[in-house]
Scaffold this motif. Structure first.
Motif, short mmCIF file in Angstrom:
data_model
loop_
_atom_site.label_atom_id
_atom_site.label_comp_id
_atom_site.label_asym_id
_atom_site.label_seq_id
_atom_site.Cartn_x
_atom_site.Cartn_y
_atom_site.Cartn_z
N PHE A 84 41.27 35.03 52.75
CA PHE A 84 41.42 35.47 51.35
C PHE A 84 40.28 35.09 50.42
O PHE A 84 40.11 35.70 49.38
CB PHE A 84 42.75 34.99 50.76
N ALA A 85 39.46 34.09 50.77
CA ALA A 85 38.44 33.62 49.81
C ALA A 85 37.05 34.14 50.10
O ALA A 85 36.08 33.65 49.53
CB ALA A 85 38.43 32.08 49.79
N THR A 142 51.73 50.97 36.98
CA THR A 142 51.93 49.57 37.38
C THR A 142 51.84 49.43 38.88
O THR A 142 52.44 50.22 39.63
CB THR A 142 53.31 49.07 36.91
N LEU A 143 51.10 48.42 39.32
CA LEU A 143 51.03 48.05 40.74
C LEU A 143 51.75 46.72 40.92
O LEU A 143 51.52 45.77 40.17
CB LEU A 143 49.59 47.90 41.20
N VAL A 144 52.59 46.64 41.96
CA VAL A 144 53.29 45.39 42.29
C VAL A 144 52.82 44.97 43.68
O VAL A 144 52.98 45.72 44.65
CB VAL A 144 54.82 45.56 42.25
N VAL A 145 52.24 43.77 43.76
CA VAL A 145 51.50 43.36 44.96
C VAL A 145 51.92 41.95 45.37
O VAL A 145 51.92 41.03 44.54
CB VAL A 145 49.97 43.36 44.69
N ALA A 146 52.26 41.77 46.64
CA ALA A 146 52.59 40.44 47.15
C ALA A 146 51.34 39.57 47.21
O ALA A 146 50.22 40.06 47.40
CB ALA A 146 53.20 40.55 48.54
N ILE A 147 51.54 38.25 47.05
CA ILE A 147 50.43 37.30 47.08
C ILE A 147 50.70 36.22 48.13
O ILE A 147 51.76 35.60 48.13
CB ILE A 147 50.24 36.60 45.72
N GLY A 148 49.72 36.02 49.02
CA GLY A 148 49.72 34.87 49.91
C GLY A 148 48.65 33.93 49.41
O GLY A 148 48.84 33.14 48.50
N GLY A 149 47.44 34.07 49.97
CA GLY A 149 46.31 33.31 49.45
C GLY A 149 45.66 33.97 48.25
O GLY A 149 44.95 33.32 47.49
N SER A 184 49.06 27.44 40.23
CA SER A 184 47.64 27.27 39.91
C SER A 184 47.31 27.87 38.55
O SER A 184 46.55 27.28 37.77
CB SER A 184 46.78 27.92 41.00
N LEU A 185 47.88 29.02 38.24
CA LEU A 185 47.66 29.63 36.93
C LEU A 185 48.24 28.75 35.82
O LEU A 185 47.63 28.59 34.76
CB LEU A 185 48.27 31.03 36.88
N ARG A 186 49.40 28.19 36.06
CA ARG A 186 50.02 27.31 35.07
C ARG A 186 49.16 26.06 34.82
O ARG A 186 49.03 25.59 33.69
CB ARG A 186 51.41 26.88 35.53
N ALA A 187 48.55 25.56 35.90
CA ALA A 187 47.75 24.34 35.79
C ALA A 187 46.33 24.62 35.32
O ALA A 187 45.62 23.70 34.89
CB ALA A 187 47.72 23.62 37.13
N GLY A 188 45.88 25.88 35.42
CA GLY A 188 44.51 26.21 35.07
C GLY A 188 43.50 25.76 36.10
O GLY A 188 42.29 25.68 35.82
N LYS A 189 43.96 25.48 37.31
CA LYS A 189 43.09 25.06 38.40
C LYS A 189 43.83 25.27 39.71
O LYS A 189 45.06 25.45 39.73
CB LYS A 189 42.70 23.59 38.26
N VAL A 190 43.08 25.26 40.81
CA VAL A 190 43.71 25.41 42.13
C VAL A 190 44.54 24.15 42.41
O VAL A 190 44.03 23.03 42.34
CB VAL A 190 42.66 25.61 43.23
N ILE A 209 37.80 31.16 43.78
CA ILE A 209 37.37 32.54 43.56
C ILE A 209 38.57 33.45 43.34
O ILE A 209 38.57 34.32 42.46
CB ILE A 209 36.48 33.04 44.73
N ASN A 210 39.64 33.23 44.11
CA ASN A 210 40.84 34.05 43.95
C ASN A 210 41.54 33.75 42.63
O ASN A 210 41.99 34.66 41.93
CB ASN A 210 41.79 33.83 45.12
N LEU A 211 41.61 32.48 42.28
CA LEU A 211 42.25 32.11 41.02
C LEU A 211 41.52 32.74 39.84
O LEU A 211 42.15 33.25 38.90
CB LEU A 211 42.29 30.59 40.88
N GLU A 212 40.19 32.74 39.89
CA GLU A 212 39.43 33.32 38.78
C GLU A 212 39.68 34.81 38.66
O GLU A 212 39.92 35.33 37.56
CB GLU A 212 37.93 33.05 38.99
N ILE A 213 39.66 35.53 39.78
CA ILE A 213 39.88 36.98 39.75
C ILE A 213 41.29 37.29 39.26
O ILE A 213 41.50 38.17 38.41
CB ILE A 213 39.63 37.59 41.14
N ILE A 214 42.26 36.56 39.77
CA ILE A 214 43.66 36.81 39.40
C ILE A 214 43.90 36.50 37.93
O ILE A 214 44.59 37.25 37.23
CB ILE A 214 44.59 36.00 40.33
N SER A 215 43.30 35.43 37.45
CA SER A 215 43.49 35.09 36.03
C SER A 215 42.90 36.15 35.11
O SER A 215 43.39 36.37 34.00
CB SER A 215 42.86 33.72 35.74
#
Length: 314
Positions: free
Chosen positions: A148-149, A173-180, A214-220, A241-247
């Protein structure tokens, strides 16, 4: 980072090796999933090897210089990414080693072996299997394929977003499952680039809320434990990298229980004749449970991202 040009290049590169999977309207049905004007299902469970993972793995394969590729591929997986990498190795006729956590169903391991991969069980969760894969890659000078990274892998997964909006441009609207986070990273970049106003909602299990926390914490963050049976959605941590794109690109992340995913998997089977694995039903579970509640005027697409029987057999 990844941009639209990377994803378009990936689409051109891999189109002979992956399927343009069906986008079907979920009607008529006995029990509607939600009140949306239209619900589309992107049946990536019909992709080669049963999931979207073939897209990223093949794109990565085709980016490796031939002389380097001959040493072989190695990765760690909850099952589906391993299948994508095994398929890529089969295409190139190079050796593939897949590290799996002990929780991986034996059926996944047998499928991997049927594609010619060497399977090694290591650790209780993906993160532990991944440490072993990285060590082997370094020791044996193998080509490591991150699930994923890796921007090249994400670009391959992003081709799904291009397909969906080419087939149904009016989707809201797109609904997408998240793993990594590799799938939603690539899909969200593609979808936002083609249709900036589209809404993108991620779905994680309550037993593996990796990106949600991770989004709640603002970091991985690294989760202290994993308690979901949906192993392909269950790394203890994602990547920066994933957290940044998702945020930047994802409007919301909702959490669904294993019971809700199983109910959605059974809905897909009995209403649509589609056999998803537990994780493959996560996006539909978010709608069926009301965790995602679209307006009656919305056109919604849920990704059915993995095939299997564990979602309906228990």
């Amino acid at each position: 980072m990844v941009n639209l040009q990377d994803i378009q290049a990936a689409q051109a590169r891999i189109h002979n090796y992956v399927r343009h999977t069906p986008l079907v309207e979920a009607k008529p049905v006995k029990r509607p999933v939600c009140q949306a004007e239209t619900l589309y299902l992107k049946l990536e469970c019909l992709q080669i090897c049963g999931s979207f993972k073939a897209r990223g793995a093949v794109n990565k394969l085709l980016s490796i210089p031939p002389e380097q590729l001959q040493r072989g591929l190695v990765t760690a997986s909850g099952g589906n990414h391993g299948l994508g990498v095994a398929y890529a190795g089969w295409l190139a006729k190079v050796p593939v080693t897949i590290y799996l956590p002990q929780s991986t169903p034996l059926a996944k391991a047998r499928l991997l072996e049927s594609w010619g991969a060497k399977v090694i069980f290591e650790g209780a969760v993906w993160d532990e299997a991944n440490r072993a894969a990285l060590q082997t890659a370094e020791q044996d000078e193998l080509n490591y394929v991150h699930p994923f990274a890796d921007p090249v892998v994400m670009a391959g997964q992003g081709t799904l977003g291009l397909e969906i909006l080419a087939d149904a441009p009016a989707i809201d609207t797109l609904v997408v499952a998240i793993g990594g986070g590799g799938l939603i990273s690539g899909v969200s970049i593609a979808a936002r680039s083609v249709k900036p106003g589209i809404k993108i909602i991620g779905v994680e299990p309550t037993g593996a809320p990796t990106l949600y926390e991770s989004l709640r914490a603002g970091k991985v963050v690294e989760l202290p434990e994993i308690t979901t049976a949906a192993g392909t959605l269950a790394p203890r941590s994602s990547a920066a990298i994933n957290l940044e794109i998702i945020s930047q690109n994802v409007d919301d992340i909702v959490l669904v229980t294993d019971v809700e995913m199983r109910e959605a998997a059974r809905w897909l089977w009995f209403e649509m004749g589609i056999a998803p694995e537990l994780s493959g039903a996560a996006a539909v579970a978010a709608l069926l449970s009301g965790k995602v509640s679209p307006a009656p005027t919305e056109k919604v697409c849920a990704l059915v991202c993995g095939a299997g029987t564990d979602g309906i057999s228990q």
